[in-house]
Design a protein around this motif. Structure first.
Motif, short mmCIF file in Angstrom:
data_model
loop_
_atom_site.label_atom_id
_atom_site.label_comp_id
_atom_site.label_asym_id
_atom_site.label_seq_id
_atom_site.Cartn_x
_atom_site.Cartn_y
_atom_site.Cartn_z
N ASP A 75 0.88 -1.15 0.00
CA ASP A 75 0.00 0.00 0.00
C ASP A 75 0.93 1.22 0.00
O ASP A 75 1.90 1.26 0.77
N HIS A 77 0.72 5.33 -0.37
CA HIS A 77 -0.14 6.51 -0.52
C HIS A 77 0.64 7.81 -0.46
O HIS A 77 1.66 7.91 0.24
N HIS A 110 -1.80 6.14 6.84
CA HIS A 110 -1.01 4.90 6.86
C HIS A 110 -0.26 4.75 5.54
O HIS A 110 -0.67 5.27 4.51
N ASP A 142 -8.33 5.05 -4.00
CA ASP A 142 -7.73 4.02 -3.16
C ASP A 142 -7.52 2.77 -4.00
O ASP A 142 -8.02 2.66 -5.13
ZN LIG Z 1 -4.33 2.15 2.22
#
Ligand SMILES: [Zn+2]
Length: 232
Positions: A75, A77, A110, A142
């Motif tokens: 992940d 971001h 996060h 996302d």
């Molecule tokens: Zn995420």
């Protein structure tokens, strides 16, 4: 024909494991293990910790050498990512907002790209992994799935990679069962792959019944469910 019994039994005994339907699923060159989001922020001590999340690490470390092909995901971001509650004044983590592509659960900040929280867990040991897919790097979209972003149209390129390598069956482990693992497994099926989730190599967030819903959707989509002890 008594002479045929022993070779048949010997052949069966040599199979690493059988599915419930009696079909062998030996990890071979057409299979890949996808270890999803084994990152510090999803492990206790991180900002979006999955309960008991560290428990997946030794299981994945033990399984991975049995697979010729291993893919890792992260992940990944922007610091101002719109899946963060901090970007929506008055909203709190785990509330839901409407995004152009549909409902979006808001999370604590996060896995901000380049931070220690976004790094793979230090005890994860999969040196032969061949590809790291980073997802969720578009501020406004996302991406739980390793294949398709949440707009359901932007591809990460993983399906093209797997297809060009002749990989037809993905085994999925990691965090979290009911979000990134499930969405990855469901998209694998949509894109024409066989998909198996290794249940004890995953841990869940389980937000408002999300774990049971995820398993129901995966089973309906033909995702197989196995335990790590059945592999290899
Ligand atoms: Zn995420």
């Amino acid at each position: 024909m008594p002479t045929t019994r022993r070779p048949l039994l010997t052949a069966l005994a040599a199979l690493p494991f059988m599915t419930g339907e009696g079909q062998a699923m030996t990890p071979g060159n057409e299979t890949a293990l996808i270890a999803v989001d084994v990152q510090n922020d999803f492990i206790p001590g991180g900002s979006l910790a999955v309960a008991d999340g560290a428990a997946v690490v030794p299981v994945i470390n033990r399984l991975a050498p049995r697979f010729a092909n291993v893919v890792l995901t992260q992940d990944w971001h922007t610091a101002d990512h719109l899946s963060f509650a901090s970007q929506h004044p008055g909203m709190k983590p785990f509330e839901t907002v409407s995004m152009p592509y549909g409902p979006q659960v808001l999370w604590p900040d996060h896995c901000v790209m380049g931070t220690e929280g976004a790094a793979l867990h230090r005890d994860l040991s999969v040196p032969h992994a061949q590809l790291v897919i980073r997802k969720g790097y578009n501020r406004a979209v996302d991406s739980y799935s390793a294949f398709l972003e949440a707009d359901r149209s932007t591809r990460t390129g993983l399906d093209g990679y797997l297809n060009s390598r002749g990989i037809r069956h993905v085994f999925i482990a990691g965090l979290a069962t009911d979000f990134c693992v499930a969405w990855t497994a469901l998209d694998a099926r949509r894109l024409g792959f066989e998909a198996t989730v290794i249940e004890d190599a995953c841990r869940a967030i389980d937000l408002g019944g999300s774990l049971a819903r995820a398993w129901a959707e995966m089973e309906a989509a033909g995702v197989r469910r196995v335990q790590s002890s059945a592999i290899g």
